[in-house]
Design a protein around this motif. Structure first.
Motif, PDB file in Angstrom:
ATOM      1  N   MET A   1       0.845  -1.208   0.000  1.00 20.87           N
ATOM      2  CA  MET A   1       0.000   0.000   0.000  1.00 20.87           C
ATOM      3  C   MET A   1       0.870   1.243   0.000  1.00 20.87           C
ATOM      4  O   MET A   1       0.716   2.159  -0.782  1.00 20.87           O
ATOM      5  N   LEU A   2       1.845   1.207   0.889  1.00 19.26           N
ATOM      6  CA  LEU A   2       2.699   2.375   1.014  1.00 19.26           C
ATOM      7  C   LEU A   2       3.517   2.582  -0.247  1.00 19.26           C
ATOM      8  O   LEU A   2       3.697   3.689  -0.729  1.00 19.26           O
ATOM      9  N   ASP A   3       3.971   1.470  -0.805  1.00 20.96           N
ATOM     10  CA  ASP A   3       4.769   1.560  -2.021  1.00 20.96           C
ATOM     11  C   ASP A   3       3.956   2.091  -3.185  1.00 20.96           C
ATOM     12  O   ASP A   3       4.419   2.898  -3.973  1.00 20.96           O
ATOM     13  N   ALA A   4       2.742   1.621  -3.245  1.00 21.89           N
ATOM     14  CA  ALA A   4       1.899   2.009  -4.372  1.00 21.89           C
ATOM     15  C   ALA A   4       1.704   3.530  -4.394  1.00 21.89           C
ATOM     16  O   ALA A   4       1.824   4.168  -5.432  1.00 21.89           O
ATOM     17  N   THR A   5       1.450   4.086  -3.242  1.00 18.07           N
ATOM     18  CA  THR A   5       1.224   5.532  -3.231  1.00 18.07           C
ATOM     19  C   THR A   5       2.497   6.294  -3.539  1.00 18.07           C
ATOM     20  O   THR A   5       2.488   7.291  -4.228  1.00 18.07           O
ATOM     21  N   SER A   6       3.611   5.773  -3.043  1.00 19.35           N
ATOM     22  CA  SER A   6       4.861   6.483  -3.243  1.00 19.35           C
ATOM     23  C   SER A   6       5.239   6.559  -4.716  1.00 19.35           C
ATOM     24  O   SER A   6       5.748   7.554  -5.186  1.00 19.35           O
ATOM     25  N   SER A   7       4.975   5.503  -5.441  1.00 19.31           N
ATOM     26  CA  SER A   7       5.492   5.438  -6.803  1.00 19.31           C
ATOM     27  C   SER A   7       4.822   6.441  -7.727  1.00 19.31           C
ATOM     28  O   SER A   7       5.419   6.894  -8.694  1.00 19.31           O
ATOM     29  N   THR A   8       3.596   6.808  -7.427  1.00 14.95           N
ATOM     30  CA  THR A   8       2.912   7.742  -8.329  1.00 14.95           C
ATOM     31  C   THR A   8       3.254   9.190  -8.023  1.00 14.95           C
ATOM     32  O   THR A   8       2.864  10.091  -8.731  1.00 14.95           O
ATOM     33  N   ALA A   9       4.014   9.379  -6.964  1.00 13.15           N
ATOM     34  CA  ALA A   9       4.174  10.745  -6.470  1.00 13.15           C
ATOM     35  C   ALA A   9       4.794  11.685  -7.482  1.00 13.15           C
ATOM     36  O   ALA A   9       4.279  12.760  -7.727  1.00 13.15           O
ATOM     37  N   THR A  10       5.903  11.252  -8.066  1.00 11.98           N
ATOM     38  CA  THR A  10       6.618  12.194  -8.932  1.00 11.98           C
ATOM     39  C   THR A  10       5.784  12.595 -10.132  1.00 11.98           C
ATOM     40  O   THR A  10       5.848  13.725 -10.591  1.00 11.98           O
TER      41      THR A  10
ATOM     42  N   ARG B 196      -8.711  16.950  -4.427  1.00 14.09           N
ATOM     43  CA  ARG B 196      -8.166  17.233  -5.752  1.00 14.09           C
ATOM     44  C   ARG B 196      -8.126  18.724  -6.035  1.00 14.09           C
ATOM     45  O   ARG B 196      -7.395  19.182  -6.890  1.00 14.09           O
ATOM     46  N   TYR B 197      -8.926  19.466  -5.307  1.00 18.20           N
ATOM     47  CA  TYR B 197      -8.903  20.920  -5.516  1.00 18.20           C
ATOM     48  C   TYR B 197      -7.538  21.511  -5.222  1.00 18.20           C
ATOM     49  O   TYR B 197      -7.236  22.637  -5.619  1.00 18.20           O
ATOM     50  N   LEU B 198      -6.704  20.755  -4.523  1.00 16.69           N
ATOM     51  CA  LEU B 198      -5.375  21.268  -4.180  1.00 16.69           C
ATOM     52  C   LEU B 198      -4.331  20.971  -5.244  1.00 16.69           C
ATOM     53  O   LEU B 198      -3.203  21.456  -5.162  1.00 16.69           O
ATOM     54  N   GLU B 199      -4.711  20.186  -6.240  1.00 13.34           N
ATOM     55  CA  GLU B 199      -3.711  19.778  -7.222  1.00 13.34           C
ATOM     56  C   GLU B 199      -2.997  20.940  -7.901  1.00 13.34           C
ATOM     57  O   GLU B 199      -1.765  20.941  -7.977  1.00 13.34           O
ATOM     58  N   PRO B 200      -3.723  21.931  -8.388  1.00 16.44           N
ATOM     59  CA  PRO B 200      -3.003  23.053  -9.023  1.00 16.44           C
ATOM     60  C   PRO B 200      -2.053  23.738  -8.055  1.00 16.44           C
ATOM     61  O   PRO B 200      -0.962  24.166  -8.448  1.00 16.44           O
ATOM     62  N   PRO B 214      -6.027  10.994   6.528  1.00 15.49           N
ATOM     63  CA  PRO B 214      -5.341  10.989   5.232  1.00 15.49           C
ATOM     64  C   PRO B 214      -6.011  11.918   4.225  1.00 15.49           C
ATOM     65  O   PRO B 214      -7.166  12.302   4.378  1.00 15.49           O
ATOM     66  N   ALA B 215      -5.253  12.261   3.202  1.00 14.75           N
ATOM     67  CA  ALA B 215      -5.795  13.057   2.112  1.00 14.75           C
ATOM     68  C   ALA B 215      -6.707  12.197   1.261  1.00 14.75           C
ATOM     69  O   ALA B 215      -6.578  10.980   1.222  1.00 14.75           O
ATOM     70  N   GLY B 216      -7.640  12.833   0.600  1.00 11.77           N
ATOM     71  CA  GLY B 216      -8.558  12.098  -0.253  1.00 11.77           C
ATOM     72  C   GLY B 216      -8.271  12.313  -1.728  1.00 11.77           C
ATOM     73  O   GLY B 216      -8.210  13.448  -2.192  1.00 11.77           O
ATOM     74  N   ARG B 217      -8.070  11.255  -2.461  1.00 20.84           N
ATOM     75  CA  ARG B 217      -7.969  11.252  -3.919  1.00 20.84           C
ATOM     76  C   ARG B 217      -6.797  12.058  -4.472  1.00 20.84           C
ATOM     77  O   ARG B 217      -6.781  12.385  -5.655  1.00 20.84           O
ATOM     78  N   ILE B 218      -5.847  12.395  -3.622  1.00 21.13           N
ATOM     79  CA  ILE B 218      -4.589  12.909  -4.150  1.00 21.13           C
ATOM     80  C   ILE B 218      -3.461  12.241  -3.388  1.00 21.13           C
ATOM     81  O   ILE B 218      -3.664  11.676  -2.321  1.00 21.13           O
ATOM     82  N   ASP B 219      -2.288  12.328  -3.988  1.00 18.06           N
ATOM     83  CA  ASP B 219      -1.130  11.688  -3.395  1.00 18.06           C
ATOM     84  C   ASP B 219      -0.377  12.751  -2.616  1.00 18.06           C
ATOM     85  O   ASP B 219       0.105  13.723  -3.190  1.00 18.06           O
ATOM     86  N   ALA B 220      -0.291  12.592  -1.312  1.00 17.45           N
ATOM     87  CA  ALA B 220       0.344  13.641  -0.515  1.00 17.45           C
ATOM     88  C   ALA B 220       0.911  13.057   0.762  1.00 17.45           C
ATOM     89  O   ALA B 220       0.576  11.942   1.158  1.00 17.45           O
TER      90      ALA B 220
END
Lengths: 398, 398
Positions: A1-10, B196-200, B214-220
DNA sequence: CCCGGCTGTGACAACGTTGTCCAGGCTCTA
DNA sequence: TAGAGCCTGGACAACGTTGTCACAGCCGGG
């Protein structure tokens, strides 16, 4: 789970400028850059050949913090003038529905958000107020700051706050930093006793209200609880229940509220014709350990106190702990209410302030100053309320 | 009693001195205005300053919108160039001691303070971060915000904060307002589940860390307490003390922490092979009155629970009140520690989070993002700690 | 036909600061 | 004594927004 989220970050962070918005952005920038014919451009023309300056590097989109679209970008994209974008963003009248739609689309597409720093610079008012308090984590200040925030919000202002940690220098540093940010107003819970440093700010139009303790050496709005009256009532309450040997544990008398409460204690004793003995008073103790020692001291000896008046909530809590370990039942009244005071056995009798009302009153007064509807600084004293819960009604146990 | 004080606030007019009001105000200004544009220096110095309070000066119409000396004024007065003043103010090298002294004197005399709005506009960074939390007055968030403030202060940043009141729209409004102020970063305790409103904003370089949920629907970046593990341990603790019929009262499962704690409860029960009955769980109750009803319900009937696990501190406190009125002794473990939990009889056993550490961790991570030393968002879970104080060790009373 | 007013739009100058770059005056060395 | 190099100081253009003003087009009334 943790890995999955990390990989999309960049991808999310940096990848998005590549395909869609990126081309547009750079094209727009290029147009903008060459479109200033008024300046005599030697370096501009040579820009392509000359090695990059720090400036040009800083201006590269990927290196610039806040590489954000501006109204100019929106205007270019929507094919309208700069001012028209401003009008749309601010809901000013005089824009055709069609034009407005085009602008809105451009705003959406570019993810534009107005830069309020620039707006502030232009307009003069920041729509924000500062709150300097002693300690954000102190439960007494929680409701107070929330009240300030609510009033602030109702007036469309944001709240900037910081803790002075009871340090006058830090209070000053903070207050002046807030002034440099050009907050419209300041709510201050003073740590120091000389606020002349604020005079230039007040003169320049920074609305200022002091809460919980008065301002020192300047004339300003002040919102206080009636510490003197509250303490006097609390001690009188103990006297009314038969106590004569009553202890007082409070903060340093250089703190105004502490001094007032001490004065209230003395007044109540004097009203009852009880001479106060030196050993009954402990001043300037704040940390739990010293409060504990002070309490134990006045509870021991040949003629111990039969009741204690505690000068603030932190002292009260520590005294409660000491008394819990103590054989003899000792009456207690504390200044400041606190959560769960009613659940203890006995419930703790307190002189309650209303921190929310303090904050609300101060903030409202601040915005009245900003309205221009306030002419003279005033000192407002809010009443306290004695809440009997048991500990203050214990009879003296000699 | 106390009628006299409690009915209204006592207002005492404080010595605001002169009533020589507005006439020569405007005269002064007129002189100042006509003379200032070309050579602003000498008339300023020659101007007699009549003894007036800072307030009466601030009230002058021309000062109402904050007209303050600028670097230009300082430069003119000191007889130096604009940039030299800037150098002095910012402590940059390359200014003669003599020049510096002249500039300092001018600054002092005019009461100049740098306008950070303009500075921000120019520099890009605001040296301020935003904190969006649920309720400033909630004792859980006190230590958290203080920790954020301390880290922030250590990095030379100011803290702007606001409460979302658990309302997703308000959270968004606040967060975006902070972004418009161009805060360098955001610490958010989410109320909503779609960010997602925070993406920009994130793409534009706003550092962002979510805390507590946790954040919702964004990677943070996310910093959490181990709600699942904590709840499981707490419930297992009750089971270890012989309980089988254990109630759970928690917040709405749409709140992540509440859902996790429920999951922990179920896991502990399942681990012990205890089937959970529907009537043992009460979800989505927050206000004291409904918590009270829920508790009373599961404590009555033919097979009442012998122990309760409370999902957060507000629930715990209410349950304590209910149990205090209750004849049968019921065991209790609460999630979140609270002040005085040790002073109640019995002391309240809790699963303690460390709110200060949550805040500190989040803020440190934020500044790491700003340093550029953080590349990938992570999810950090801080451990909880079970503190046995008595209420969780009571045996089942059937 | 013209005139005056009205409406939508945009050019431009501020707001107060900082980064860049250039100009003098100075010292130091050959 | 002249040239090179350093130190100090200042002119100027940004930063992104809003207020002011002017202009173009359009209308209805004379």
């Amino acid at each position: 789970m943790l890995d999955a989220t990390s990989s999309t970050a960049t991808q999310i962070r940096h990848g998005a400028t590549d395909n869609t918005g990126g081309q547009h952005d750079t094209t727009d920038k290029a147009v903008n850059d060459t479109a200033s014919p008024t300046t005599p451009v030697d370096d501009r023309t040579g820009q392509r050949i000359v090695p990059e300056t720090a400036h040009s590097i800083a201006r590269r989109p990927e290196n610039r913090y806040g590489n954000r679209p501006t109204m100019k970008d929106v205007a270019a994209r929507a094919g309208v003038g700069l001012k028209t974008v401003s009008r749309v963003v601010n809901g000013e009248p005089g824009v055709t529905p069609d034009t407005e739609r085009r602008v809105q689309e451009a705003i959406e597409a570019l993810g534009f958000r107005r830069n309020d720093s620039a707006r502030v610079l232009r307009k003069g008012r920041t729509a924000s107020i500062g709150l300097v308090l002693e300690d954000l984590a102190d439960p007494f200040y929680g409701p107070l700051s929330r009240a300030v925030e609510e009033v602030s919000r109702a007036h469309g202002s944001l709240l900037i706050n910081g803790s002075s940690a009871e340090d006058p220098d830090r209070e000053q540093e903070l207050a002046l930093a807030l002034c440099a940010r050009r907050v419209d107003g300041l709510v201050i819970i003073p740590a120091g006793d000389d606020h002349r440093y604020l005079e230039p700010e007040i003169r320049a139009g920074v609305a200022t209200v002091f809460v919980d303790r008065p301002a020192g050496r300047i004339d300003a709005d002040v919102v206080l609880s009636d510490s003197f009256g509250g303490a006097r009532d609390g001690v009188a309450h103990l006297i009314a229940h038969g106590h004569r040997r009553i202890g007082f544990i409070g903060d340093m008398p250089r703190i105004h509220t502490a001094a007032e409460r001490l004065r209230g204690y003395r007044a109540a004793m004097e009203d009852a014709g009880i001479p106060v003995e030196e050993g009954w008073m402990s001043l300037g103790v704040t940390d739990p350990e010293r409060v504990r020692r002070a309490a134990e001291e006045m509870l021991s000896g040949p003629a111990p106190v039969t009741a204690v008046f505690a000068g603030n909530n932190r002292v009260t809590v520590t005294v409660v702990r000491v008394l819990a370990e103590h054989a003899r039942r000792v009456a207690l009244v504390g200044f400041d209410d606190f959560e769960l005071a009613d659940l203890l056995r006995p419930g703790i009798t307190v002189v309650a302030q209303d921190p929310a009302r303090l904050g609300r009153t101060a903030a409202e007064r601040l915005f009245q100053q900003l309205d221009g509807s306030l002419l003279t600084p005033e000192r407002i004293e809010l009443p306290t309320r004695l809440i009997a819960r048991g500990s203050g009604e214990l009879p003296p146990a000699d």
